[in-house]
Design a protein around this motif. Structure first.
Motif, PDB file in Angstrom:
ATOM      1  N   LEU A  68       0.824  -1.202   0.000  1.00  0.00           N
ATOM      2  CA  LEU A  68       0.000   0.000   0.000  1.00  0.00           C
ATOM      3  C   LEU A  68       0.863   1.259   0.000  1.00  0.00           C
ATOM      4  N   ALA A 101       1.030   4.192  -2.927  1.00  0.00           N
ATOM      5  CA  ALA A 101       0.802   5.589  -2.541  1.00  0.00           C
ATOM      6  C   ALA A 101       1.970   6.457  -3.007  1.00  0.00           C
ATOM      7  N   VAL A 122      -0.305   6.980   2.582  1.00  0.00           N
ATOM      8  CA  VAL A 122      -1.443   6.175   3.041  1.00  0.00           C
ATOM      9  C   VAL A 122      -2.326   7.021   3.957  1.00  0.00           C
ATOM     10  N   GLY A 132      -4.661   9.263   1.972  1.00  0.00           N
ATOM     11  CA  GLY A 132      -5.714   8.566   1.242  1.00  0.00           C
ATOM     12  C   GLY A 132      -6.511   7.579   2.063  1.00  0.00           C
ATOM     13  N   TYR A 133      -6.252   7.534   3.372  1.00  0.00           N
ATOM     14  CA  TYR A 133      -6.859   6.486   4.193  1.00  0.00           C
ATOM     15  C   TYR A 133      -8.388   6.564   4.213  1.00  0.00           C
ATOM     16  N   ILE A 153     -10.055   4.648   1.475  1.00  0.00           N
ATOM     17  CA  ILE A 153      -9.986   3.187   1.449  1.00  0.00           C
ATOM     18  C   ILE A 153     -10.358   2.555   2.778  1.00  0.00           C
ATOM     19  N   TYR A 210      -9.805  -1.310   3.363  1.00  0.00           N
ATOM     20  CA  TYR A 210      -8.509  -1.653   3.955  1.00  0.00           C
ATOM     21  C   TYR A 210      -8.638  -2.078   5.414  1.00  0.00           C
ATOM     22  N   SER A 213      -7.515  -1.562  -2.671  1.00  0.00           N
ATOM     23  CA  SER A 213      -7.021  -0.472  -1.812  1.00  0.00           C
ATOM     24  C   SER A 213      -5.860   0.243  -2.482  1.00  0.00           C
ATOM     25  N   CYS A 214      -4.946  -0.514  -3.098  1.00  0.00           N
ATOM     26  CA  CYS A 214      -3.806   0.097  -3.787  1.00  0.00           C
ATOM     27  C   CYS A 214      -4.255   0.938  -4.973  1.00  0.00           C
ATOM     28  N   VAL A 225      -5.907   4.338  -3.355  1.00  0.00           N
ATOM     29  CA  VAL A 225      -5.256   5.123  -2.302  1.00  0.00           C
ATOM     30  C   VAL A 225      -4.997   6.565  -2.724  1.00  0.00           C
TER      31      VAL A 225
END
Length: 485
Positions: free
Chosen positions: A97, A101, A108, A111-112, A115, A119, A144-145, A148
């Motif tokens: 991840l 990012a 991360v 962008g958390y 996701i 995630y 998730s990747c 992100v």
């Protein structure tokens, strides 16, 4: 302005025309399905729209930016999940991840929120290597990747291939909130239940879009491809009752304190088609590795083709066929060379190999492709060839580990006709699958949950016993009782 505009796009690979003047529009916030037979050009179109390939002619724009002259602007705005998981198997969940990012010049933490819902389900395993994850967990990490960096357009090229029905449903449930946030989604899938969740669908065949409309309209118009007539299978009861080719008693396979296979017992008859079902991580592949002599059980015992799985693994390997999820074919060899190579591996020699090779090529309608590299074949063709190679030496048992993943229904039907033909010759077929319509094609099925067999019997018998209308409902009912992670 539409989120995606494709106008008269063509793309060739040598003499092969992959896309032929394709035109397509996708509205902002829409979930558009892209469906079609194997080799129809779906992945090529995805790669052009994500700026990984240049079209030979025509134009395409994503969020108003040209895929040729403004590719850097597009790459900051899109997320992409290719057909095979775009993960680094030796990196942990968290490392994968962070890597993605960084590629998009974000973190991360930034962008958390985008996701969190996805995630958070795999975050407890953030220190586990991606290669050790189940199919469903890999799918959630890959999504998730792809999300992100907060993309506005998401491209999903068969994102749920090889994933069990429960995990597939969970992924599409996760896509719904993205649409509500205005994210545009273009997705290809061979699963009809996923096709029906799209707003609109485009049908691509031999590089051309033959129709666009609602899922019901497209599935009805092209029913011969997506809803072929079911196969009929005449069971030879005398053959089935002759003897057991597989016998397993109290089989256990442990990794430390974790019991991947936890005390299972069953038998399989000669010529029987036996479905071995279960969610990702239930223990199916581990059990199959023990039965094929690729892994030693921790305890318990079993026999395959009359040989002990604990002490006679080499004899077992000579009397079985095996087709893995990743296809045991050599991509840089031709069709004919692959057949002859595996004939030699199975100990076949002399004139009989050439004669049998010619008959196989003719039966598969591959005669004109005998000298074609396997790497250039459509997925469905590779699978039919891989299966035919696995039983070329007429083994007593053939093990098939999710042999039809990612293949359209019409091609899967052809594949299962090959299975029926093998069964009629007395070859026992031991098959895992995540297509529940294929479970109905089996003589009997077992369903594993948490390393144990929770159900065993014919499809009709199990539906009656658990009072479920179909195999998909039965699988979901049992899989949701899993407690281990």
């Amino acid at each position: 302005m539409n989120a995606i505009e494709v106008s008269d796009v063509s793309k060739s690979y040598g003499s092969v025309l992959a896309l032929d003047r394709v035109s397509l529009s996708v509205e902002r916030g829409e979930m558009m399905g892209l469906i079609g037979p194997d080799g129809s050009g779906k992945t090529t179109l995805f790669r052009i729209l994500t700026t990984l390939l240049l079209p030979d002619s025509g134009t395409a724009t994503v969020e108003g930016f040209d895929t040729v002259s403004q590719l850097s602007r597009i790459r900051r705005r899109v997320g992409y999940m290719p057909g095979s998981f775009s993960l680094y198997q030796d990196l942990t969940v968290e490392e994968n991840l962070k890597f993605f990012a960084t590629l998009f010049h974000t973190t991360v933490a930034e962008g958390y929120d985008n996701i969190r819902a996805i995630y958070s389900q795999i975050e407890p395993f953030r220190h586990r290597r991606a290669g050790a994850l189940s199919g469903g967990m890999k799918q959630k990490l890959a999504l998730s990747c792809a999300l992100v960096h907060r993309p506005t357009v998401l491209f999903l090229d068969e994102p749920t291939t090889g994933v069990d029905p429960v995990s597939r449903r969970e992924l599409f449930d996760m896509l719904m909130p993205l649409r509500e946030q205005g994210v545009t989604i273009l997705v290809s899938t061979p699963y009809l239940e996923e096709v029906r969740r799209c707003d609109r669908v485009a049908f691509l065949s031999r590089g051309s879009i033959l129709g666009t409309g609602t899922p019901d309209y497209i599935l009805s118009r092209f029913a011969s491809v997506f809803c072929p007539e079911p196969l009929s299978h005449d069971e030879d009861e005398a053959l089935r009752k002759a003897d057991n080719v597989i016998e397993v008693s109290h089989l256990v396979k442990a990794f430390g304190t974790f019991h991947a296979v936890d005390d299972i017992s069953f038998s399989v008859h000669r010529g029987e088609i036996f479905g071995f079902l279960g969610a990702n991580g239930a223990g199916k592949t581990t059990a199959m590795r023990c039965l094929t002599g690729l892994s030693s059980p921790t305890s318990g015992n079993g026999r395959v083709a009359g040989f002990d799985i604990c002490t006679q693994s080499e004899q077992i390997k000579r009397h079985i066929g095996y087709m893995s999820q990743r296809f045991s074919l050599y991509q840089d060899l031709t069709v004919r060379e692959n057949i002859r190579l595996f004939a030699g591996i199975y100990g076949m020699r002399g004139k009989v190999v050439g004669e049998k090779t010619d008959r196989l090529l003719e039966s598969l309608q591959f005669t004109s492709h005998a000298d074609t590299l396997v790497s250039s074949l459509p997925l469905g063709w590779k699978q039919k060839l891989a299966f035919s190679v696995s039983i070329f030496h007429e083994p007593e048992v053939v093990f098939l580990d999710e042999p039809t993943g990612g293949v359209d229904p019409a091609t899967r039907r052809q594949f299962w006709q090959l299975i029926y033909d093998a069964s009629s010759r007395g070859i026992t077929v031991f098959v895992t699958t995540h297509y529940m319509d294929e479970a109905d094609y089996c003589d009997r099925v077992s369903i594993m949950v948490d390393g144990k067999i929770s159900a065993l019997g014919s499809p009709e018998e199990l539906k009656r016993r658990f009072q479920q209308p179909d195999m998909d409902s039965l699988f979901t009912y049992l899989a949701r009782q899993a407690v281990r992670t």
